[in-house]
Enzyme design. Structure first.
Site, PDB file in Angstrom:
ATOM      1  N   HIS A 270       7.253  37.743 -16.709  1.00 43.37           N
ATOM      2  CA  HIS A 270       8.559  38.398 -16.673  1.00 43.37           C
ATOM      3  C   HIS A 270       8.452  39.687 -17.491  1.00 43.37           C
ATOM      4  CE1 HIS A 270      12.679  39.346 -16.921  1.00 43.37           C
ATOM      5  NE2 HIS A 270      12.932  38.757 -18.071  1.00 43.37           N
TER       6      HIS A 270
ATOM      7  N   CYS B 191      16.795  35.137 -15.851  1.00 41.17           N
ATOM      8  CA  CYS B 191      15.668  35.892 -15.271  1.00 41.17           C
ATOM      9  C   CYS B 191      14.682  34.958 -14.587  1.00 41.17           C
ATOM     10  CB  CYS B 191      14.966  36.685 -16.360  1.00 41.17           C
ATOM     11  SG  CYS B 191      16.086  37.755 -17.274  1.00 41.17           S
TER      12      CYS B 191
ATOM     13  N   ASN C 191      13.520  45.833 -17.812  1.00 42.17           N
ATOM     14  CA  ASN C 191      13.686  44.414 -17.488  1.00 42.17           C
ATOM     15  C   ASN C 191      14.637  44.308 -16.291  1.00 42.17           C
ATOM     16  OD1 ASN C 191      14.497  41.738 -17.361  1.00 42.17           O
ATOM     17  ND2 ASN C 191      14.718  41.495 -19.575  1.00 42.17           N
TER      18      ASN C 191
HETATM   19  O1  UT7 Z   1      15.170  38.905 -19.829  1.00 43.22           O
HETATM   20  C1  UT7 Z   1      15.990  38.236 -20.718  1.00 43.22           C
HETATM   21  C2  UT7 Z   1      15.223  37.805 -21.873  1.00 43.22           C
HETATM   22  N1  UT7 Z   1      15.429  38.700 -22.968  1.00 43.22           N
HETATM   23  C3  UT7 Z   1      14.396  39.175 -23.648  1.00 43.22           C
HETATM   24  O2  UT7 Z   1      13.274  38.996 -23.285  1.00 43.22           O
HETATM   25  C4  UT7 Z   1      14.640  39.882 -24.936  1.00 43.22           C
HETATM   26  C5  UT7 Z   1      13.664  39.369 -25.974  1.00 43.22           C
HETATM   27  N2  UT7 Z   1      13.813  40.120 -27.205  1.00 43.22           N
HETATM   28  C6  UT7 Z   1      13.219  41.316 -27.377  1.00 43.22           C
HETATM   29  O3  UT7 Z   1      12.556  41.837 -26.513  1.00 43.22           O
HETATM   30  C7  UT7 Z   1      13.366  41.952 -28.735  1.00 43.22           C
HETATM   31  O4  UT7 Z   1      13.962  41.021 -29.616  1.00 43.22           O
HETATM   32  C8  UT7 Z   1      14.229  43.255 -28.714  1.00 43.22           C
HETATM   33  C9  UT7 Z   1      13.440  44.366 -28.033  1.00 43.22           C
HETATM   34  C10 UT7 Z   1      15.525  43.017 -27.970  1.00 43.22           C
HETATM   35  C11 UT7 Z   1      14.540  43.700 -30.135  1.00 43.22           C
HETATM   36  O5  UT7 Z   1      13.341  43.825 -30.877  1.00 43.22           O
HETATM   37  P1  UT7 Z   1      13.203  43.134 -32.310  1.00 43.22           P
HETATM   38  O6  UT7 Z   1      11.876  43.500 -32.823  1.00 43.22           O
HETATM   39  O7  UT7 Z   1      13.496  41.682 -32.141  1.00 43.22           O
HETATM   40  O8  UT7 Z   1      14.327  43.872 -33.139  1.00 43.22           O
HETATM   41  P2  UT7 Z   1      15.596  43.263 -33.903  1.00 43.22           P
HETATM   42  O9  UT7 Z   1      16.604  42.755 -32.940  1.00 43.22           O
HETATM   43  O10 UT7 Z   1      15.125  42.337 -34.972  1.00 43.22           O
HETATM   44  O11 UT7 Z   1      16.170  44.557 -34.591  1.00 43.22           O
HETATM   45  C12 UT7 Z   1      15.408  45.315 -35.550  1.00 43.22           C
HETATM   46  C13 UT7 Z   1      16.220  46.527 -35.944  1.00 43.22           C
HETATM   47  C14 UT7 Z   1      17.653  46.206 -36.339  1.00 43.22           C
HETATM   48  O12 UT7 Z   1      18.028  47.078 -37.396  1.00 43.22           O
HETATM   49  P3  UT7 Z   1      18.011  46.569 -38.916  1.00 43.22           P
HETATM   50  O13 UT7 Z   1      18.974  45.409 -38.956  1.00 43.22           O
HETATM   51  O14 UT7 Z   1      16.596  46.152 -39.191  1.00 43.22           O
HETATM   52  O15 UT7 Z   1      18.450  47.764 -39.679  1.00 43.22           O
HETATM   53  C15 UT7 Z   1      18.438  46.574 -35.107  1.00 43.22           C
HETATM   54  O16 UT7 Z   1      19.774  46.909 -35.396  1.00 43.22           O
HETATM   55  O17 UT7 Z   1      16.297  47.445 -34.846  1.00 43.22           O
HETATM   56  C16 UT7 Z   1      17.677  47.767 -34.610  1.00 43.22           C
HETATM   57  N3  UT7 Z   1      17.863  48.055 -33.203  1.00 43.22           N
HETATM   58  C17 UT7 Z   1      17.640  49.281 -32.650  1.00 43.22           C
HETATM   59  N4  UT7 Z   1      17.221  50.437 -33.203  1.00 43.22           N
HETATM   60  C18 UT7 Z   1      17.077  51.485 -32.360  1.00 43.22           C
HETATM   61  C19 UT7 Z   1      18.254  47.207 -32.219  1.00 43.22           C
HETATM   62  N5  UT7 Z   1      18.287  47.875 -31.047  1.00 43.22           N
HETATM   63  C20 UT7 Z   1      17.909  49.136 -31.284  1.00 43.22           C
HETATM   64  C21 UT7 Z   1      17.746  50.276 -30.475  1.00 43.22           C
HETATM   65  N6  UT7 Z   1      17.322  51.435 -31.050  1.00 43.22           N
HETATM   66  N7  UT7 Z   1      17.972  50.257 -29.151  1.00 43.22           N
END
Ligand code: UT7
Length: 332
Positions: free
Chosen positions: A259, A118, A289
């Site tokens: 970004h 990105c 994004n």
């Molecule tokens: O442009 C490229 C650069 N990339 C980024 O900037 C991404 C940076 N990361 C983020 O923005 C965040 O990490 C995310 C938005 C991708 C995820 O948020 P998070 O607060 O880091 O969540 P997590 O990955 O720790 O997941 C928390 C929970 C998990 O469930 P459990 O294990 O706690 O039961 C995931 O399985 O949320 C779950 N989860 C979802 N639930 C509902 C992951 N994706 C989803 C979803 N809907 N779409």
């Protein structure tokens, strides 16, 4: 050192283009196990635009490029270089920029792609400014364009709720009477973290095969939470030292063009700097994004609606696959 030297370079014109089709969080609820509340709370995204089946990344890029050229008052034939930052090129080769150069009729221009996650748009801008400042080029078209929806696994809730398609374009040229200028840039990478965001197959490391298709290795893979932690750890000190070496206090920057990946990341950085959230340009709620296009879409909208005024300074910054990150200080 992050200050540009040589000929002063300014932003002559900017344009953007997003496809018509809007995909809402509510529609995604019907596709994967997710909810509007989760997406909105964790990212700030409400909807994103998705490219039409018959269009490619180069088509989005051309639309945005035409608008930027028109606003800059420049004919395509006057361009010396076309640079496209993208992670979803039409093909691995030829480069998307060459197709864009051809479609625009920029007959005297060279063309190349920048593929640096990105952050590609910030890398491309920096190269363009440097080339003009050194006198190698006079007019450069820099485009960030993505049709990432084509590379997403629409059954993977970890990625499919995040990304959107679109293109933003900037025409750069030597500073004219009354123009601002590009003041400084800094580009970084931590290649030891190359596995955090990747598209594992389809390249020379893992050519397309029955196995890679069955594994879904041709889709975007992302360790989202690790990216989140990396960015929250690395970006604030990087941006602090970038501001210091560019001779500006974070609190005195008029606008922050982050970004557009996650509102929580932008908010966290601004809080650490004690800067009001109103200083950030945010449009990820409507576009998601858009990877290498995202900061150009934000900058374009804020210039078009008059939020950013002549003489104001802004830090444009991004991060992404690589992991790469970078920042530019611009006065418009
Ligand atoms: O442009 C490229 C650069 N990339 C980024 O900037 C991404 C940076 N990361 C983020 O923005 C965040 O990490 C995310 C938005 C991708 C995820 O948020 P998070 O607060 O880091 O969540 P997590 O990955 O720790 O997941 C928390 C929970 C998990 O469930 P459990 O294990 O706690 O039961 C995931 O399985 O949320 C779950 N989860 C979802 N639930 C509902 C992951 N994706 C989803 C979803 N809907 N779409």
């Amino acid at each position: 050192m992050s200050l540009f030297s040589g000929k002063a370079v300014s932003l002559w014109g900017i344009g953007m283009h997003v496809p018509e089709r809007i995909l809402t969080n509510q529609e995604l609820e019907q596709m994967v196990d997710t909810s509007n509340e989760w997406i909105l709370e964790r990212t700030g995204i409400r909807e994103r635009h998705i490219v039409a089946p018959e269009k490619q990344t180069s088509d989005l890029a051309v639309e945005a490029g035409r608008i930027a050229l028109e606003r800059a008052g420049l004919a395509p034939e006057e361009l010396d270089m076309v640079i496209v930052a993208t992670n979803s090129p039409d093909t691995i080769f030829p480069c998307t920029a060459a197709k864009v150069q051809g479609k625009l009729g920029a007959k005297k221009a060279g063309a190349f792609d920048v593929q640096s996650g990105c952050t590609g748009c910030v890398y491309a801008l920096t190269v363009a400014v440097s080339g003009i400042a050194a006198g190698v080029w006079r007019h450069v078209l820099v485009i960030g364009a993505e049709a990432l929806s084509r590379l997403i696994n629409w059954q993977d809730r970890n990625t499919c709720v995040l990304f959107g398609d679109g293109a933003g374009a900037c025409v750069l040229g030597p500073r004219r009477e009354g123009d601002g200028r590009f003041i400084a840039a800094s580009l970084r990478a931590d290649g030891t973290k190359h596995d955090l965001i990747s598209l594992p197959a389809g390249g020379s490391e893992r050519p397309a095969s029955k196995e890679t298709l069955e594994e879904g290795a041709h889709f975007v893979h992302m360790k989202g939470n690790e990216v989140f932690k990396f960015v929250n750890r690395e970006l604030p000190p990087f941006l602090q030292s970038f501001c210091e070496s560019s001779g500006v206090e974070p609190g005195h920057v008029d606008w922050w063009i982050f970004h557009q990946a996650n509102w929580r990341i932008m908010d966290g950085i601004l809080r650490r700097f004690g800067v009001s959230p109103e200083r950030a340009v945010v449009n990820l709620d409507r576009y998601g994004n858009t990877s290498a296009a995202s900061v150009f879409l934000a900058l374009c909208e804020a210039l078009d609606d008059g939020r950013i005024r002549k003489g104001q300074k802004m830090v444009i910054n991004s991060f992404g696959a690589g992991m790469t990150y970078g920042a530019i200080l611009l006065e418009v």
